[in-house]
Scaffold this active site. Sequence first.
Site, short mmCIF file in Angstrom:
data_model
loop_
_atom_site.label_atom_id
_atom_site.label_comp_id
_atom_site.label_asym_id
_atom_site.label_seq_id
_atom_site.Cartn_x
_atom_site.Cartn_y
_atom_site.Cartn_z
N LYS A 1 -51.06 21.50 -29.61
CA LYS A 1 -51.61 22.84 -29.64
C LYS A 1 -52.16 23.23 -30.99
CE LYS A 1 -48.16 25.60 -30.49
NZ LYS A 1 -46.77 26.51 -30.03
N ASP B 1 -49.60 28.21 -25.75
CA ASP B 1 -48.27 28.47 -26.65
C ASP B 1 -47.21 29.07 -25.65
OD1 ASP B 1 -49.50 31.26 -26.03
OD2 ASP B 1 -49.17 31.80 -28.11
#
Length: 226
Positions: free
Chosen positions: A134, A152
């Site tokens: 991420k 997220d």
Amino acid sequence: MASTPSKPNKKTPAMTLAEVRKFIKLLAKANPDAKSELNYTTPYTLLVAVVLSAQATDASVNKATEKLFSIASTPKAMIALGEEGVASYINSIGLWRAKSRNVIALSQQLLDIHHGEVPGEREALEALPGVGRKTANVVLNIAFNQSTMAVDTHIFRLGNRTGLAIGKNPLEVEKALIKRIPKEYLRESHHWLILHGRYVCKARKPECWRCPATQVCHYSNKNLVP
């Protein structure tokens, strides 16, 4: 920036590709200048800020890095500050001890392997301490203008709730978004989606009355009245 993703709403059917395009276009029209809420000036300060944002709000990270980056905005300066020095600036955010270690370690690795520069390749980024998929996606998207999608908790929830991209985990949602969002919107969609999930399509009570794309959304339990 991160927390444990909520379980997907299995009853929500997937949008058609035409609906996906319309949904994204409506978000873009409503927030054309969407950008990261983290403060940074260089790829390096962006990288550090994103690493610090794990399980912390962007606002809390910005408050900590305002002073930190005024003292240390390069890998060399950060290493000179030392782990305890970094910790003294970021001890107001979660997991600050581990993060201070990672910031020093990744800074050293940047100097040792990348001549102090942040690499623009996923494999090299993910090899840095404290950097996962991420974080790498955020840096590649913002600093290197690559069409990546950093999923997220907000984007995971939004993708499953609306039918935009169904997936059991963040990687499945990421792959679905990359496949389904039109290429010309993909890079900027990261910002449109995360901000929409953060401020409108909220976890406990989505504010559907504020959503510019509510008519396209497949969520069955919409809150249309404040």
